[in-house]
Scaffold this motif. Structure first.
Motif, PDB file in Angstrom:
ATOM      1  N   MET A   1       0.934  -1.118  -0.122  1.00 28.56           N
ATOM      2  CA  MET A   1       0.073   0.026  -0.024  1.00 28.56           C
ATOM      3  C   MET A   1       0.759   1.442   0.144  1.00 28.56           C
ATOM      4  SD  MET A   1      -3.021   0.882   2.440  1.00 28.56           S
ATOM      5  CE  MET A   1      -3.974   1.859   2.123  1.00 28.56           C
ATOM      6  N   PHE A   2       0.715   2.237  -0.907  1.00 30.20           N
ATOM      7  CA  PHE A   2       1.166   3.445  -0.913  1.00 30.20           C
ATOM      8  C   PHE A   2       0.549   4.611  -0.095  1.00 30.20           C
ATOM      9  CE2 PHE A   2       2.022   1.127  -4.955  1.00 30.20           C
ATOM     10  CZ  PHE A   2       3.367   1.253  -4.876  1.00 30.20           C
ATOM     11  N   ALA A   3       1.541   5.518   0.923  1.00 28.91           N
ATOM     12  CA  ALA A   3       0.866   6.416   1.372  1.00 28.91           C
ATOM     13  C   ALA A   3       0.904   7.766   0.500  1.00 28.91           C
ATOM     14  CB  ALA A   3       1.936   6.584   2.718  1.00 28.91           C
ATOM     15  N   VAL A   4      -0.028   8.267   0.620  1.00 29.26           N
ATOM     16  CA  VAL A   4       0.067   9.756  -0.062  1.00 29.26           C
ATOM     17  C   VAL A   4       0.322  10.886   0.746  1.00 29.26           C
ATOM     18  CG1 VAL A   4      -1.610  11.311  -1.045  1.00 29.26           C
ATOM     19  CG2 VAL A   4      -2.301   8.712  -1.229  1.00 29.26           C
ATOM     20  N   ILE A   5       1.438  11.634   0.081  1.00 32.20           N
ATOM     21  CA  ILE A   5       2.299  12.560   0.818  1.00 32.20           C
ATOM     22  C   ILE A   5       1.477  13.859   0.151  1.00 32.20           C
ATOM     23  CG2 ILE A   5       4.509  13.607   1.390  1.00 32.20           C
ATOM     24  CD1 ILE A   5       5.632  10.807   1.194  1.00 32.20           C
ATOM     25  N   GLU A   6       1.098  14.807   0.788  1.00 27.77           N
ATOM     26  CA  GLU A   6       0.658  16.022   0.183  1.00 27.77           C
ATOM     27  C   GLU A   6       1.531  17.061   0.525  1.00 27.77           C
ATOM     28  OE1 GLU A   6      -3.389  16.783   1.034  1.00 27.77           O
ATOM     29  OE2 GLU A   6      -4.311  14.784   1.120  1.00 27.77           O
ATOM     30  N   PRO A   7       1.220  18.085  -0.434  1.00 28.00           N
ATOM     31  CA  PRO A   7       2.360  19.192  -0.118  1.00 28.00           C
ATOM     32  C   PRO A   7       2.098  19.780   0.975  1.00 28.00           C
ATOM     33  CG  PRO A   7       1.291  19.319  -2.191  1.00 28.00           C
ATOM     34  CD  PRO A   7       0.552  18.203  -1.431  1.00 28.00           C
ATOM     35  N   THR A   8       3.267  20.401   1.763  1.00 31.98           N
ATOM     36  CA  THR A   8       3.176  20.993   3.096  1.00 31.98           C
ATOM     37  C   THR A   8       2.648  22.455   2.602  1.00 31.98           C
ATOM     38  OG1 THR A   8       5.499  21.714   2.895  1.00 31.98           O
ATOM     39  CG2 THR A   8       5.013  19.685   3.935  1.00 31.98           C
ATOM     40  N   ARG A   9       2.376  23.162   4.023  1.00 31.70           N
ATOM     41  CA  ARG A   9       1.977  24.403   3.863  1.00 31.70           C
ATOM     42  C   ARG A   9       0.500  24.270   3.720  1.00 31.70           C
ATOM     43  NH1 ARG A   9       4.837  29.241   3.193  1.00 31.70           N
ATOM     44  NH2 ARG A   9       2.805  30.044   4.067  1.00 31.70           N
ATOM     45  N   THR A  10      -0.544  23.496   4.439  1.00 26.81           N
ATOM     46  CA  THR A  10      -1.782  23.431   3.999  1.00 26.81           C
ATOM     47  C   THR A  10      -2.412  25.015   4.186  1.00 26.81           C
ATOM     48  OG1 THR A  10      -2.173  22.919   6.329  1.00 26.81           O
ATOM     49  CG2 THR A  10      -1.959  21.129   4.827  1.00 26.81           C
ATOM     50  N   ASP A  11      -1.740  25.807   4.665  1.00 24.17           N
ATOM     51  CA  ASP A  11      -2.498  27.076   4.703  1.00 24.17           C
ATOM     52  C   ASP A  11      -2.015  28.204   3.782  1.00 24.17           C
ATOM     53  OD1 ASP A  11       0.111  27.235   5.802  1.00 24.17           O
ATOM     54  OD2 ASP A  11      -0.099  29.041   7.088  1.00 24.17           O
ATOM     55  N   LEU A  12      -1.285  27.417   2.911  1.00 28.11           N
ATOM     56  CA  LEU A  12      -0.727  28.321   1.594  1.00 28.11           C
ATOM     57  C   LEU A  12      -2.007  28.798   0.730  1.00 28.11           C
ATOM     58  CD1 LEU A  12       1.708  29.461   0.300  1.00 28.11           C
ATOM     59  CD2 LEU A  12       1.968  27.224  -0.960  1.00 28.11           C
ATOM     60  N   SER A  13      -2.909  27.789   0.379  1.00 26.38           N
ATOM     61  CA  SER A  13      -3.964  28.603  -0.334  1.00 26.38           C
ATOM     62  C   SER A  13      -4.732  29.599   0.259  1.00 26.38           C
ATOM     63  CB  SER A  13      -5.115  27.402  -0.650  1.00 26.38           C
ATOM     64  OG  SER A  13      -4.464  26.431  -1.339  1.00 26.38           O
ATOM     65  N   LYS A  14      -4.872  29.651   1.508  1.00 26.10           N
ATOM     66  CA  LYS A  14      -5.566  30.584   2.246  1.00 26.10           C
ATOM     67  C   LYS A  14      -4.775  31.887   2.288  1.00 26.10           C
ATOM     68  CE  LYS A  14      -7.701  31.869   6.783  1.00 26.10           C
ATOM     69  NZ  LYS A  14      -7.989  31.336   8.182  1.00 26.10           N
ATOM     70  N   GLU A  15      -3.380  31.729   2.521  1.00 20.64           N
ATOM     71  CA  GLU A  15      -2.480  32.801   2.228  1.00 20.64           C
ATOM     72  C   GLU A  15      -2.595  33.744   1.143  1.00 20.64           C
ATOM     73  OE1 GLU A  15       1.589  32.775   3.630  1.00 20.64           O
ATOM     74  OE2 GLU A  15       0.688  30.907   5.031  1.00 20.64           O
ATOM     75  N   ILE A  16      -2.729  32.969  -0.103  1.00 15.40           N
ATOM     76  CA  ILE A  16      -2.613  33.262  -1.559  1.00 15.40           C
ATOM     77  C   ILE A  16      -4.057  34.011  -1.499  1.00 15.40           C
ATOM     78  CG2 ILE A  16      -2.939  32.815  -3.997  1.00 15.40           C
ATOM     79  CD1 ILE A  16      -1.063  30.371  -3.111  1.00 15.40           C
ATOM     80  N   SER A  17      -5.233  33.685  -1.405  1.00 18.30           N
ATOM     81  CA  SER A  17      -6.393  34.158  -1.324  1.00 18.30           C
ATOM     82  C   SER A  17      -6.309  35.563  -0.405  1.00 18.30           C
ATOM     83  CB  SER A  17      -7.562  33.258  -0.652  1.00 18.30           C
ATOM     84  OG  SER A  17      -7.734  32.200  -1.626  1.00 18.30           O
ATOM     85  N   MET A  18      -5.701  35.515   0.615  1.00 12.68           N
ATOM     86  CA  MET A  18      -5.791  36.707   1.720  1.00 12.68           C
ATOM     87  C   MET A  18      -5.025  37.819   0.844  1.00 12.68           C
ATOM     88  SD  MET A  18      -5.683  35.253   5.282  1.00 12.68           S
ATOM     89  CE  MET A  18      -5.247  36.468   6.105  1.00 12.68           C
TER      90      MET A  18
END
Length: 61
Positions: free
Chosen positions: A1-18
């Motif tokens: 089974m493979f682990a899904v590694i998502e990009p860090t900085r989950t708050d980055l989208s919010k920072e971009i929108s702001m």
């Protein structure tokens, strides 16, 4: 089974929108050529570049 590694900085989208909202407000208040608007635009560029780098490394890994 493979682990899904998502990009860090989950708050980055919010920072971009702001930052987009801030830039729009500055542009409307002071104009697009104003130093404050340009500096905000450059900060937004930095955030977008960071997002691009994270997603590129995620999908090419």
């Amino acid at each position: 089974m493979f682990a899904v590694i998502e990009p860090t900085r989950t708050d980055l989208s919010k920072e971009i929108s702001m930052k987009k909202e801030e830039m729009i407000e500055l542009g409307m208040k002071y104009g697009l050529a104003n130093k404050r608007t340009i500096e905000c635009s450059q900060q937004l560029d930095d955030l977008l570049n960071e997002h691009f780098d994270l997603t590129r490394s995620y999908y090419t890994a």
